[in-house]
Write an enzyme that holds these catalytic residues in place. Sequence first.
Site, PDB file in Angstrom:
ATOM      1  N   LYS A   1       0.849  -1.197   0.000  1.00  0.00           N
ATOM      2  CA  LYS A   1       0.000   0.000   0.000  1.00  0.00           C
ATOM      3  C   LYS A   1       0.878   1.237   0.000  1.00  0.00           C
ATOM      4  O   LYS A   1       2.056   1.189   0.382  1.00  0.00           O
ATOM      5  CB  LYS A   1      -0.916   0.018   1.221  1.00  0.00           C
ATOM      6  CG  LYS A   1      -0.205   0.000   2.584  1.00  0.00           C
ATOM      7  CD  LYS A   1       0.263   1.346   3.096  1.00  0.00           C
ATOM      8  CE  LYS A   1       0.944   1.262   4.462  1.00  0.00           C
ATOM      9  NZ  LYS A   1       1.643   2.492   4.849  1.00  0.00           N
TER      10      LYS A   1
ATOM     11  N   ASP B   1      -2.409  -0.955  10.275  1.00  0.00           N
ATOM     12  CA  ASP B   1      -2.692  -0.953   8.829  1.00  0.00           C
ATOM     13  C   ASP B   1      -3.468  -2.179   8.369  1.00  0.00           C
ATOM     14  O   ASP B   1      -3.927  -2.230   7.227  1.00  0.00           O
ATOM     15  CB  ASP B   1      -1.379  -0.916   8.030  1.00  0.00           C
ATOM     16  CG  ASP B   1      -0.743   0.455   8.044  1.00  0.00           C
ATOM     17  OD1 ASP B   1      -1.466   1.448   8.230  1.00  0.00           O
ATOM     18  OD2 ASP B   1       0.486   0.521   7.857  1.00  0.00           O
TER      19      ASP B   1
HETATM   20  O1  C5P Z   1      -0.002  -0.644  14.984  1.00  0.00           O
HETATM   21  P1  C5P Z   1       1.418  -0.807  14.529  1.00  0.00           P
HETATM   22  O2  C5P Z   1       2.105  -1.959  15.184  1.00  0.00           O
HETATM   23  O3  C5P Z   1       1.546  -0.822  13.040  1.00  0.00           O
HETATM   24  O4  C5P Z   1       2.163   0.517  15.001  1.00  0.00           O
HETATM   25  C1  C5P Z   1       3.561   0.618  15.153  1.00  0.00           C
HETATM   26  C2  C5P Z   1       3.883   1.793  16.053  1.00  0.00           C
HETATM   27  O5  C5P Z   1       3.560   3.019  15.416  1.00  0.00           O
HETATM   28  C3  C5P Z   1       3.087   1.807  17.353  1.00  0.00           C
HETATM   29  O6  C5P Z   1       3.758   1.095  18.357  1.00  0.00           O
HETATM   30  C4  C5P Z   1       3.015   3.297  17.680  1.00  0.00           C
HETATM   31  O7  C5P Z   1       4.185   3.712  18.323  1.00  0.00           O
HETATM   32  C5  C5P Z   1       2.983   3.942  16.329  1.00  0.00           C
HETATM   33  N1  C5P Z   1       1.619   4.287  15.878  1.00  0.00           N
HETATM   34  C6  C5P Z   1       0.959   5.362  16.463  1.00  0.00           C
HETATM   35  N2  C5P Z   1      -0.313   5.684  16.034  1.00  0.00           N
HETATM   36  C7  C5P Z   1      -0.914   4.981  15.051  1.00  0.00           C
HETATM   37  C8  C5P Z   1      -0.238   3.888  14.442  1.00  0.00           C
HETATM   38  C9  C5P Z   1       1.031   3.583  14.882  1.00  0.00           C
HETATM   39  O8  C5P Z   1       1.486   6.018  17.359  1.00  0.00           O
HETATM   40  N3  C5P Z   1      -2.145   5.318  14.659  1.00  0.00           N
END
Ligand code: C5P
Length: 312
Positions: A8, A142
């Site tokens: 993406k 995502d």
């Molecule tokens: O959800 P995911 O594991 O992809 O997110 C990785 C990191 O990115 C999270 O630990 C967080 O620190 C940050 N993040 C965030 N806000 C979001 C998505 C991700 O702060 N909406």
Amino acid sequence: MRLAAPAKINLFLEILGKRDDGYHDLRTVLVPLSLADEITIERREGEGIETVMQMDEIPAVVGVEMAGTEDNLATRAARLLQEETGCRAGARILIRKRIPVGGGLGGGSSDAAAVLCGLNRLWETGLSRDRLLELGARLGSDVPALLYGGAVVAEGRGERVRPAVRPEEAARSRWWGLVVHPGFGISTADIYRRYRPPLTNGSAFYHTLLIALATGDVHRAGRSLFNGLEETVFAKYPFLRLVVEGLRDEGALGAMVSGSGSSVFALAADEAHARRLQQRLAERVEADCWSRLVQTMPDGVMAAHDPLEVRV
Ligand code: C5P
């Protein structure tokens, strides 16, 4: 069962604020690409989940640790489905990687989305799409968007997903572009930690981008790209600014960092234009960047859509 798990790009990404749970509220417009990992899933007797990754077709990436088989997101997706449904079957999951890792292209999330959908059918666990989206959100921010398929708007942490355009408009924005990976990965958490709000407000870009998607106007889309994380990414990785500005100078309709990086994409008028951008970038940037011509897949070729199985 063979599935395509597409990459993406975020055409628009605005951070709205920090939440109490440490995540950020955001609004993003995300579109899948023709570049996809290829996943083969076989049902196995017993509850074991075996995941095998073939990495020989993607660039070696500095600064990214690949999760071992057990904590890999695809394996975790399979385990989560077992836990939620009490399913006693197992699986062997073969992932032929085509999407570079740690590059903001959603490869790991897309693999997890495809595995959730694929196993839900292979194991006949019968979860609704809404339940799958909910499980997806637990795996990563995502995952729901990639599970949903097509060009989507995602809000909240990323878990509230809806189509970006009406169904009859979706096929219009199948655009050519170029994806560039610089050979190093970026930690998403690190970028969010460093994030400071940019001076530009993204709202105007959001509205014009949705019009561009609905009308299929790639020129307008190129002028409507916005990523609130980009300045934070450039501050730490100035090389990426050179790549983005280089692509713009060479005539890209728009160029931007995808998500929290490290990949950069450019929108082009057609295939020949995308190819010219690829050549010019190679001449201009001394470092040896990996790049691929891609098409956006706004009408959803993803696992969540029928037909589930996609020839890759
Ligand atoms: O959800 P995911 O594991 O992809 O997110 C990785 C990191 O990115 C999270 O630990 C967080 O620190 C940050 N993040 C965030 N806000 C979001 C998505 C991700 O702060 N909406």
